[in-house]
Design a protein around this motif. Structure first.
Motif, PDB file in Angstrom:
ATOM      1  N   ASN A 151       0.852  -1.181   0.000  1.00 60.04           N
ATOM      2  CA  ASN A 151       0.000   0.000   0.000  1.00 60.04           C
ATOM      3  C   ASN A 151       0.889   1.233   0.000  1.00 60.04           C
ATOM      4  O   ASN A 151       1.918   1.261   0.668  1.00 60.04           O
ATOM      5  CB  ASN A 151      -0.932   0.028   1.215  1.00 60.04           C
ATOM      6  N   THR A 152       0.498   2.229  -0.762  1.00 61.40           N
ATOM      7  CA  THR A 152       1.307   3.450  -0.878  1.00 61.40           C
ATOM      8  C   THR A 152       0.983   4.472   0.199  1.00 61.40           C
ATOM      9  O   THR A 152       1.699   5.449   0.359  1.00 61.40           O
ATOM     10  CB  THR A 152       1.080   4.122  -2.239  1.00 61.40           C
ATOM     11  N   GLY A 153      -0.112   4.272   0.920  1.00 66.15           N
ATOM     12  CA  GLY A 153      -0.610   5.321   1.796  1.00 66.15           C
ATOM     13  C   GLY A 153      -1.344   6.358   0.954  1.00 66.15           C
ATOM     14  O   GLY A 153      -1.523   6.204  -0.257  1.00 66.15           O
ATOM     15  N   THR A 154      -1.782   7.426   1.596  1.00 67.92           N
ATOM     16  CA  THR A 154      -2.493   8.489   0.877  1.00 67.92           C
ATOM     17  C   THR A 154      -1.552   9.132  -0.137  1.00 67.92           C
ATOM     18  O   THR A 154      -0.452   9.555   0.204  1.00 67.92           O
ATOM     19  CB  THR A 154      -3.014   9.561   1.837  1.00 67.92           C
ATOM     20  N   GLN A 155      -2.008   9.197  -1.373  1.00 66.54           N
ATOM     21  CA  GLN A 155      -1.152   9.722  -2.427  1.00 66.54           C
ATOM     22  C   GLN A 155      -1.306  11.239  -2.577  1.00 66.54           C
ATOM     23  O   GLN A 155      -2.209  11.854  -2.015  1.00 66.54           O
ATOM     24  CB  GLN A 155      -1.475   9.019  -3.746  1.00 66.54           C
ATOM     25  N   MET A 156      -0.416  11.791  -3.362  1.00 65.66           N
ATOM     26  CA  MET A 156      -0.491  13.212  -3.668  1.00 65.66           C
ATOM     27  C   MET A 156      -1.494  13.435  -4.803  1.00 65.66           C
ATOM     28  O   MET A 156      -1.851  12.511  -5.531  1.00 65.66           O
ATOM     29  CB  MET A 156       0.883  13.737  -4.060  1.00 65.66           C
ATOM     30  N   GLY A 157      -1.913  14.700  -4.940  1.00 67.65           N
ATOM     31  CA  GLY A 157      -2.930  15.034  -5.938  1.00 67.65           C
ATOM     32  C   GLY A 157      -2.387  15.314  -7.325  1.00 67.65           C
ATOM     33  O   GLY A 157      -3.150  15.625  -8.229  1.00 67.65           O
ATOM     34  N   LEU A 173      -8.828  20.100 -19.089  1.00 72.22           N
ATOM     35  CA  LEU A 173      -7.477  19.723 -18.686  1.00 72.22           C
ATOM     36  C   LEU A 173      -7.237  18.252 -19.001  1.00 72.22           C
ATOM     37  O   LEU A 173      -8.031  17.387 -18.620  1.00 72.22           O
ATOM     38  CB  LEU A 173      -7.311  19.966 -17.181  1.00 72.22           C
ATOM     39  N   LYS A 174      -6.148  17.956 -19.690  1.00 67.41           N
ATOM     40  CA  LYS A 174      -5.794  16.569 -20.000  1.00 67.41           C
ATOM     41  C   LYS A 174      -4.845  16.071 -18.913  1.00 67.41           C
ATOM     42  O   LYS A 174      -3.747  16.580 -18.760  1.00 67.41           O
ATOM     43  CB  LYS A 174      -5.125  16.477 -21.367  1.00 67.41           C
ATOM     44  N   MET A 175      -5.309  15.090 -18.156  1.00 72.47           N
ATOM     45  CA  MET A 175      -4.536  14.629 -16.995  1.00 72.47           C
ATOM     46  C   MET A 175      -4.391  13.123 -16.980  1.00 72.47           C
ATOM     47  O   MET A 175      -5.355  12.388 -17.208  1.00 72.47           O
ATOM     48  CB  MET A 175      -5.217  15.089 -15.702  1.00 72.47           C
ATOM     49  N   ARG A 176      -3.176  12.675 -16.701  1.00 70.10           N
ATOM     50  CA  ARG A 176      -2.960  11.253 -16.475  1.00 70.10           C
ATOM     51  C   ARG A 176      -3.516  10.947 -15.090  1.00 70.10           C
ATOM     52  O   ARG A 176      -3.003  11.390 -14.069  1.00 70.10           O
ATOM     53  CB  ARG A 176      -1.469  10.915 -16.524  1.00 70.10           C
ATOM     54  N   VAL A 177      -4.593  10.200 -15.059  1.00 73.68           N
ATOM     55  CA  VAL A 177      -5.206   9.812 -13.797  1.00 73.68           C
ATOM     56  C   VAL A 177      -5.886   8.468 -14.021  1.00 73.68           C
ATOM     57  O   VAL A 177      -6.600   8.280 -15.003  1.00 73.68           O
ATOM     58  CB  VAL A 177      -6.194  10.890 -13.286  1.00 73.68           C
ATOM     59  N   GLY A 178      -5.617   7.513 -13.138  1.00 76.28           N
ATOM     60  CA  GLY A 178      -6.091   6.154 -13.372  1.00 76.28           C
ATOM     61  C   GLY A 178      -7.384   5.807 -12.690  1.00 76.28           C
ATOM     62  O   GLY A 178      -7.850   6.490 -11.774  1.00 76.28           O
ATOM     63  N   ASP A 210      -1.572  17.772 -19.632  1.00 76.82           N
ATOM     64  CA  ASP A 210      -1.337  19.013 -18.880  1.00 76.82           C
ATOM     65  C   ASP A 210      -1.002  18.763 -17.420  1.00 76.82           C
ATOM     66  O   ASP A 210      -0.507  19.664 -16.727  1.00 76.82           O
ATOM     67  CB  ASP A 210      -2.595  19.894 -18.930  1.00 76.82           C
ATOM     68  N   ALA A 211      -1.298  17.570 -16.952  1.00 71.66           N
ATOM     69  CA  ALA A 211      -1.094  17.246 -15.540  1.00 71.66           C
ATOM     70  C   ALA A 211      -1.007  15.732 -15.389  1.00 71.66           C
ATOM     71  O   ALA A 211      -1.419  14.980 -16.278  1.00 71.66           O
ATOM     72  CB  ALA A 211      -2.250  17.790 -14.693  1.00 71.66           C
ATOM     73  N   ALA A 212      -0.460  15.313 -14.271  1.00 74.26           N
ATOM     74  CA  ALA A 212      -0.338  13.870 -14.028  1.00 74.26           C
ATOM     75  C   ALA A 212      -0.252  13.591 -12.540  1.00 74.26           C
ATOM     76  O   ALA A 212       0.358  14.352 -11.785  1.00 74.26           O
ATOM     77  CB  ALA A 212       0.899  13.315 -14.720  1.00 74.26           C
ATOM     78  N   GLU A 213      -0.895  12.521 -12.123  1.00 75.82           N
ATOM     79  CA  GLU A 213      -0.714  12.040 -10.766  1.00 75.82           C
ATOM     80  C   GLU A 213       0.012  10.705 -10.863  1.00 75.82           C
ATOM     81  O   GLU A 213      -0.171   9.957 -11.813  1.00 75.82           O
ATOM     82  CB  GLU A 213      -2.054  11.916 -10.044  1.00 75.82           C
ATOM     83  N   TRP A 214       0.843  10.438  -9.849  1.00 77.13           N
ATOM     84  CA  TRP A 214       1.474   9.121  -9.811  1.00 77.13           C
ATOM     85  C   TRP A 214       1.305   8.560  -8.404  1.00 77.13           C
ATOM     86  O   TRP A 214       0.271   7.985  -8.114  1.00 77.13           O
ATOM     87  CB  TRP A 214       2.941   9.205 -10.251  1.00 77.13           C
ATOM     88  N   GLY A 216       3.616   9.582  -4.888  1.00 75.11           N
ATOM     89  CA  GLY A 216       3.971  10.536  -3.843  1.00 75.11           C
ATOM     90  C   GLY A 216       5.414  10.967  -4.029  1.00 75.11           C
ATOM     91  O   GLY A 216       6.073  10.587  -4.995  1.00 75.11           O
ATOM     92  N   PRO A 217       5.943  11.770  -3.123  1.00 76.65           N
ATOM     93  CA  PRO A 217       7.252  12.391  -3.311  1.00 76.65           C
ATOM     94  C   PRO A 217       8.388  11.451  -3.678  1.00 76.65           C
ATOM     95  O   PRO A 217       9.173  11.744  -4.578  1.00 76.65           O
ATOM     96  CB  PRO A 217       7.510  13.056  -1.956  1.00 76.65           C
ATOM     97  N   TYR A 218       8.500  10.301  -3.005  1.00 82.80           N
ATOM     98  CA  TYR A 218       9.647   9.430  -3.245  1.00 82.80           C
ATOM     99  C   TYR A 218       9.687   8.930  -4.682  1.00 82.80           C
ATOM    100  O   TYR A 218      10.730   8.987  -5.347  1.00 82.80           O
ATOM    101  CB  TYR A 218       9.626   8.249  -2.271  1.00 82.80           C
ATOM    102  N   ASP A 219       8.566   8.451  -5.188  1.00 85.92           N
ATOM    103  CA  ASP A 219       8.534   7.960  -6.565  1.00 85.92           C
ATOM    104  C   ASP A 219       8.464   9.100  -7.571  1.00 85.92           C
ATOM    105  O   ASP A 219       9.070   9.038  -8.637  1.00 85.92           O
ATOM    106  CB  ASP A 219       7.343   7.018  -6.765  1.00 85.92           C
ATOM    107  N   ASP A 220       7.708  10.134  -7.237  1.00 87.78           N
ATOM    108  CA  ASP A 220       7.559  11.263  -8.164  1.00 87.78           C
ATOM    109  C   ASP A 220       8.895  11.948  -8.418  1.00 87.78           C
ATOM    110  O   ASP A 220       9.185  12.379  -9.539  1.00 87.78           O
ATOM    111  CB  ASP A 220       6.554  12.276  -7.596  1.00 87.78           C
TER     112      ASP A 220
END
Length: 359
Positions: A151-157, A173-178, A210-214, A216-220
């Motif tokens: 589990n990643t925990g709560t992710q960033m936006g 807005l075109k955003m990578r979001v799964g 235009d935007a992407a979520e993945w 959190g900080p360590y992986d991003d």
């Protein structure tokens, strides 16, 4: 005399143990499996869960049961891991079940849904709240058994090229979001894109999105998003606690000796705990480095959060009215979420809020 008797028994016991261990090892079958991951090797935490799992299974079976992980794209494309396990191309996989939202939205409960369960709540639901039984009943139709996989925990936006000050800023807005989040954000005018982790940076750099979520900080930080989209938002309301899963084909699972099945169960729990611990330990320093490198930290405003919550609730209720499999899980899951949030408001939230605001 008692000492001699004790030593004799001890020696015999040790001798018996020395004979029994190799005899068991010789009688146990040697099994070699391939595991297809949805993640690139460069993301050592999320991909690393497959390594932790595989090494532990080998250790617990005396080196007789060996599972070799392959990164996304090495055997099958990153977003086709479930299909590969289902087809028998590989014996098992490691993925996020909401990637298969397009097959059936019900898959999302095995991973994360918008405004859903936190990491601890998700684990509690799966292990003690009926989640394992409900999701495994669903996965059975796909010939797969699912196991805890981290589990990643709560992710960033996510990362944005421009600030998002108003709900209207999401329109177009075109955003990578799964997964489920894409369907929710479509209601607010956003154009969701499902892109594998390794392909996000090029898409941002070229302006395809235009935007992407993945995560959190360590992986991003590893993927370098801050270099092309400086505004870093929180929270990732669509993934309050993203659970990853190991998939094993039912036929392959049923062929395993019971001792090997026990090793799989134990290893899945260990890798599940390790992943969350790694993210919790590594994210703070990674966030500090990102901010030092020019990332601009922002939080979604309450009006935006309210609009997203309303859209998420409407979307889930709509899906539940049309999809019996989804509703079968959604109704008890929703009650569990309510109970958990009420309990957290009594103890967890007050102490966290106190410690966060204390100077």
């Amino acid at each position: 005399m008692e000492r001699r008797s004790f030593l004799k028994k001890t020696a015999l016991g040790a001798s018996a143990g020395a004979i029994a261990a190799p005899a068991f090892a010789q009688s146990a079958p040697s099994i070699n499996w391939r595991l297809a991951s949805s993640f690139p090797k460069s993301l050592d935490t999320i991909y690393g869960a497959a390594d932790v799992f595989s090494k532990r299974v080998s250790q617990l079976t005396g080196g007789k049961f060996n599972i070799r992980p392959f990164a996304g794209g090495e055997i099958v494309p990153a977003l086709q891991v479930l299909d590969a396990v289902q087809a028998g191309t590989v014996e098992m996989g490691h993925s996020a079940s909401y990637y298969y939202y397009g097959k059936d939205p019900t898959f999302a409960f095995d991973a994360a849904v918008p405004f859903g369960l936190t990491s601890r709540q998700q684990t509690a639901w799966f292990d003690q709240g009926g989640g394992r039984e409900l999701t495994r009943e669903f996965f059975k139709d796909y010939g797969v058994v699912n196991f805890l996989g981290g589990n990643t925990g709560t992710q960033m936006g996510g990362w944005f090229r421009k600030e998002i000050k108003d709900v209207r800023d999401l329109q177009g807005l075109k955003m990578r979001v799964g997964g489920f989040a894409g369907a929710v954000m479509q209601r607010l005018g956003l154009v969701p894109q499902q892109i594998a982790g390794g392909d996000i940076y090029p898409a941002l750099e070229k302006g395809t999105i235009d935007a992407a979520e993945w995560i959190g900080p360590y992986d991003d930080e590893k993927l370098g998003f801050h270099k092309v989209a400086p505004f870093y938002y929180a929270p990732g309301w669509w993934e309050p606690g993203l659970q990853l899963s190991f998939y094993i084909g039912i036929k392959e699972w049923e062929k395993l000796p019971k001792t090997y099945q026990a090793a799989v169960e134990a290893a899945s729990y260990e890798s599940h705990v390790v992943m969350q611990a790694q993210y919790d330990a590594r994210n703070p320093a990674a966030l500090a480095r990102l901010l030092k490198s020019g990332a601009k930290l922002r939080t979604f405003s309450k009006p935006i959060m309210d609009a997203c919550y309303k859209a998420a609730t409407e979307t889930m209720e709509d899906v539940a009215s049309k999809n019996a499999k989804f509703k079968r899980i959604y109704d008890p899951w929703k009650r569990f979420r309510q109970d958990q949030n009420q309990w957290d408001s009594v103890a967890e939230a007050p102490i966290q809020n106190f410690m966060i605001t204390r100077r």
